[in-house]
Design an enzyme around this catalytic site. Structure first.
Site, PDB file in Angstrom:
ATOM      1  N   GLU A 301       0.628  -1.427   0.282  1.00 37.30           N
ATOM      2  CA  GLU A 301      -0.240   0.083   0.029  1.00 37.30           C
ATOM      3  C   GLU A 301       0.445   1.236  -0.238  1.00 37.30           C
ATOM      4  OE1 GLU A 301       1.062  -1.093   4.179  1.00 37.30           O
ATOM      5  OE2 GLU A 301       0.607  -1.889   2.626  1.00 37.30           O
ATOM      6  N   ASP A 302       2.379   1.147   0.464  1.00 35.60           N
ATOM      7  CA  ASP A 302       2.482   2.468   0.714  1.00 35.60           C
ATOM      8  C   ASP A 302       3.598   2.972  -1.038  1.00 35.60           C
ATOM      9  OD1 ASP A 302       4.194   0.053   0.360  1.00 35.60           O
ATOM     10  OD2 ASP A 302       6.047   0.427   1.771  1.00 35.60           O
ATOM     11  N   TYR A 303       4.080   1.799  -1.206  1.00 34.52           N
ATOM     12  CA  TYR A 303       4.107   2.282  -2.853  1.00 34.52           C
ATOM     13  C   TYR A 303       2.861   2.997  -3.524  1.00 34.52           C
ATOM     14  CZ  TYR A 303       4.974   2.240  -7.727  1.00 34.52           C
ATOM     15  OH  TYR A 303       4.888   2.335  -9.132  1.00 34.52           O
TER      16      TYR A 303
END
Length: 459
Positions: A301-303
């Protein structure tokens, strides 16, 4: 020696020199005036790499390239591509080291006008350093913040650790959330949802439980966030707190060299390479993207936070202080499994990484450069390999010293041994990721589609 080796390299060198000159002139014209301390040494670092790509090569370069291409055989063409590829890796070393000197470890001034920060801490289980890590957030030097702790279950053994700290620091605004909210297949997103919905402040800091935060770390990230009106994502460069033992040194060396090199160079050149272990976002911008629930179908999710924000015209940056990972349960085998999991994620999200990932480390790239120069200009392979390895090792050692900003916790000889182990294991980690694409994270098993989306479990 190749028939066209010397003449081709001379033409390429001449043309490249002209392009570099044109790039420097264009950058100098485009860059606004800066302070004397930064304008001369780090001019290129302030210009996004994509602007340099707009430069048009001179006509004679294009004509010369066409003539060369008509005369090249396949082997020579592969050798030229290999030389250029590894030369670019050399440049990445220089960019990363220069950017680390420019960007990291600056003093931060207190500013009471900065907005409040809601710090979301998803926690699963505990280790011996959890108390120290969590306490570093209770003692952070920031004027307005709240701590939102997320647990899958009230029976989690880490709950008592947090409650103990809440009693010790009663003036800190801290809340507990249990059970999460199912909005997708990503368990971390599900765990954080109740805290995200109740967040009071315009800045959201998502921080993993294994992160130790410097007392001015939140201030540093918020200051970076408010440095530009379009800034919406600020991450800390992943690194590690000093710990005893070979396993901890192995982890620290990886983040101070191989990972740090790509992360710093990528951020310098304005690429999306955000990591979620310590990332701050503007809630308004994130809500514009659908909130964190919109990313519940992705494991990384961070990317995808970073990519979606970039697609909407927002900027991202790294803060001055690195993220200090401080887990007590690290081992070489578990860490290699972690790196293997990241490789699997990158392959699923960016399939073309298959062409680059196994070749970007020291020894594979050294072989490419050695055979390329041997074919193009007849140089012996062994001296090239030795010089390549010395350069790679020296740049990695320099970068880690820059990341550390102080004395390393191990000697240069120990660094060399750990560095060799890391470089020698890298190809095997990649092969394992290819042969076993299924991702196991904690107690969950995930299958990913191309693009990084989590596939529903099979019945």
């Amino acid at each position: 020696m190749c028939k066209y080796g010397k003449s081709n390299l001379a033409a390429v060198a001449s043309s490249t020199s002209s392009i570099i000159g044109a790039a420097a002139a264009a950058v100098a014209e485009a860059q606004p005036s800066a302070s004397p301390s930064t304008s001369s040494s780090f001019l290129l670092l302030e210009v996004p790499f994509r602007h340099l790509l707009r430069l048009q090569p001179p006509p004679y370069f294009i004509a010369g390239t066409r003539r060369m291409a008509a005369q090249l055989d396949v082997t020579t063409l592969i050798a030229i591509v290999g030389f250029v590829f590894v030369f670019c890796l050399y440049l990445i070393h220089i960019i990363a080291l220069s950017y680390s000197k420019y960007r990291l470890h600056h003093k931060v001034k207190e500013d009471s006008s900065l907005p409040g920060v809601s710090i979301i801490k998803p926690i699963v289980g505990k280790d011996n350093n959890l108390y120290e890590n969590i306490e570093s957030f209770f003692t952070t030097q920031y004027h307005k913040y709240e701590l939102l702790f997320c647990f899958n279950s009230s029976d989690d053994e880490a709950v008592e650790v947090v409650k103990c700290l809440m009693k010790k620091y009663p003036k800190v605004d801290a809340k507990l959330f249990f059970g999460g909210e199912t909005v997708g297949l990503n368990p971390k997103i599900n765990n954080m949802m109740p805290a995200y919905r109740s967040a009071l402040y315009p800045l959201i800091l998502v921080s993993d439980s294994g992160i130790f935060m410097r007392s001015d770390g939140v201030l540093d990230m918020a200051t970076t966030m408010m440095s530009h009106e379009k800034m919406a994502l600020v991450t800390q460069t992943p690194y590690c707190k000093d710990r005893e033992g070979f396993d901890a040194a192995f982890e620290q060396m990886y983040f101070g060299t191989s990972h740090g090199r790509i992360y710093l160079a990528g951020n310098c050149m304005d690429f999306v390479c955000s990591t979620g272990m310590s990332s701050m976002m503007k809630k308004e911008a994130l809500d514009e993207c659908g909130g964190i629930s919109n990313f519940g179908g992705y494991l990384a999710e961070d990317y995808f936070f970073g990519r979606e924000l970039a697609n909407r015209g927002y900027k991202s940056a790294i803060s001055s202080h690195p993220a200090l990972q401080n887990s007590s349960s690290v081992s070489v085998s578990s860490f290699l499994d972690r790196i293997c999991r990241w490789v699997k994620l990158r392959i699923a999200m960016l399939p073309h990484i298959l062409l680059v990932e196994p070749l970007q480390d020291c020894f594979p790239s050294g072989l490419i450069m050695a055979f390329s120069l041997n074919h193009l200009v007849g140089l012996n392979i062994m001296p090239i390999l030795i010089l390549h390895t010395i350069y790679w090792f020296s740049m990695d050692y320099s970068l880690m010293n820059s990341m550390q900003n102080g004395k390393l916790s191990f000697s240069p000889l120990q660094f060399m041994l750990i560095w060799l182990l890391r470089e020698l294991t890298a190809p095997f980690v990649f092969i394992k990721a290819l042969l076993q694409p299924t991702i196991q994270w904690r107690n969950n098993v995930f299958h990913l589609a191309w693009g990084g989306q989590i596939l529903p479990p099979k019945c």
